[in-house]
Design an enzyme around this catalytic site. Structure first.
Site, PDB file in Angstrom:
ATOM      1  N   LYS B  99       0.801  -1.173   0.130  1.00  0.00           N
ATOM      2  CA  LYS B  99       0.143  -0.064   0.067  1.00  0.00           C
ATOM      3  C   LYS B  99       0.934   1.257  -0.051  1.00  0.00           C
ATOM      4  CE  LYS B  99      -2.612   2.926   2.719  1.00  0.00           C
ATOM      5  NZ  LYS B  99      -3.974   3.094   3.497  1.00  0.00           N
ATOM      6  N   GLY B 160      -8.401   9.229   9.210  1.00  0.00           N
ATOM      7  CA  GLY B 160      -8.815   9.469  10.567  1.00  0.00           C
ATOM      8  C   GLY B 160      -9.547  10.558  10.812  1.00  0.00           C
ATOM      9  N   GLY B 187     -10.930   8.142   5.674  1.00  0.00           N
ATOM     10  CA  GLY B 187     -12.037   9.183   5.760  1.00  0.00           C
ATOM     11  C   GLY B 187     -13.181   8.472   6.234  1.00  0.00           C
TER      12      GLY B 187
END
Lengths: 70, 260
Positions: B99, B160, B187
């Site tokens: 990632k 976050g 989000g």
């Protein structure tokens, strides 16, 4: 006679000729999912037994830690 | 776009929810939340071991035979840092699924897309399966696909922040622009956010804080599992259109006459 290296940001004195493998054993680091970089370059696992640490080397020993994103 | 399963780098996953391992109040709760979420992929950060290495590790609470570990490049602000982190992850035996995050700003944690694109090109060329955390710009998504990304992961809102899917229209355009899987990453705050992402047609949702930071993380993990499934099912079912005025649901004929 000892050699000063930096491991994970902290300086430590080790015996001359200590290998990466030796360092991991000395610090009791689990081997699974562990990686090592010396002076910004990743050390292949196959080289752990032969890669010797020198004065001033900066070593990073990493493993997976909790995280999702930055 | 894929039918039900998430296919990344040649591997097929039944669950379309990817979760993280950060910010849980305890490691046993993390383990139980993972179980409740039904996720098959969990993200991890690559960080310095605390020395001596005898302490507890999150790996003690993750069954690596069951979960695919997805290393992230969290905390990297340059392509160089991110690339080196991926090399470390690969050498650690974490495989080549990564990632990729290249962060541009400390307050918003929005991606530095120039560095992200550069790192994607390099890593894809070297055989990594790159899952880039990006913004909701379709032009950027296409560039990442062309650079060899295995999917694109547009943010819903800042990491976050719990603000949900701030720009569903752009996410919809991204879905029409690229052919690789689209996974909303960052989000998500509550279950409906995850459902909305899937209803748009996304192939998956990645979240960490929404679960780890919930008052009952295990319960929220289960809610997210259900939300992702419900959203996907709703998408596949073909929803009704949106109209300004009402269209009666009951027939007009056959009404009793109540006049005297």
């Amino acid at each position: 006679m000892s050699v000063t290296i930096t491991v994970n940001g902290k300086t430590m004195d080790v015996e001359p000729g200590l290998t990466v493998d030796g360092l991991l054993t000395l610090l009791k680091v689990k081997r699974e999912y562990t990686a090592v970089a010396v002076n910004r370059e990743v050390t292949p696992r196959s080289d752990y037994a032969t890669a010797k640490l020198s004065e001033g080397d900066k070593v990073e020993i990493v493993r997976p830690m909790g995280g999702g994103a930055s | 776009m894929y039918d039900t399963n998430l296919i990344i780098g040649g591997k097929e996953f039944t669950s379309q929810l990817i979760v993280g391992t950060g910010k849980y109040s305890t490691l046993p709760i993390m383990r139980d939340a993972h179980e409740a979420s039904g996720a098959e992929i969990v993200t991890i950060a690559v960080r310095r071991v605390s020395l001596p290495g005898t302490g507890e590790s999150i790996l003690d609470y993750i069954d690596t035979k069951r979960y695919t570990l997805l290393p992230n490049t969290a905390g990297c602000y340059t392509a160089d840092e991110a690339i080196r982190t991926c090399y470390l992850a690969r050498e650690a035996g974490l495989g080549e699924l990564v990632k990729l995050e290249v962060i541009g700003d400390q307050r918003t944690l929005f991606p530095d897309v120039m560095g992200l694109l550069e790192a994607t090109k390099t890593l894809a060329r070297e055989g990594f399966t790159v899952m880039p955390y990006t913004n909701d710009d379709p032009v950027m998504a296409k560039k990442l696909q062309d650079a060899g990304a295995a999917c694109v992961m547009p943010l819903g809102a800042p990491i976050g922040s719990g603000l949900g899917i701030r720009n569903p229209y752009n996410i919809k355009i991204i879905l029409e622009t690229v052919t690789v899987p689209v996974i909303v990453d960052a989000g998500v705050g509550t279950a409906s956010d995850a459902a909305i992402a899937m209803e748009l047609g996304c192939d998956g949702v990645l979240m960490n804080t929404a679960i780890a930071g919930a008052q009952d993380a295990v319960s929220m993990a289960r809610a997210m599992k259900l939300a992702v499934e419900a959203g996907r099912l709703a998408y596949k079912s073909g929803r009704i259109g949106k109209k300004l005025y009402a269209t009666a649901s009951s027939p007009l004929e056959g009404l009793p006459d109540w006049t005297s």
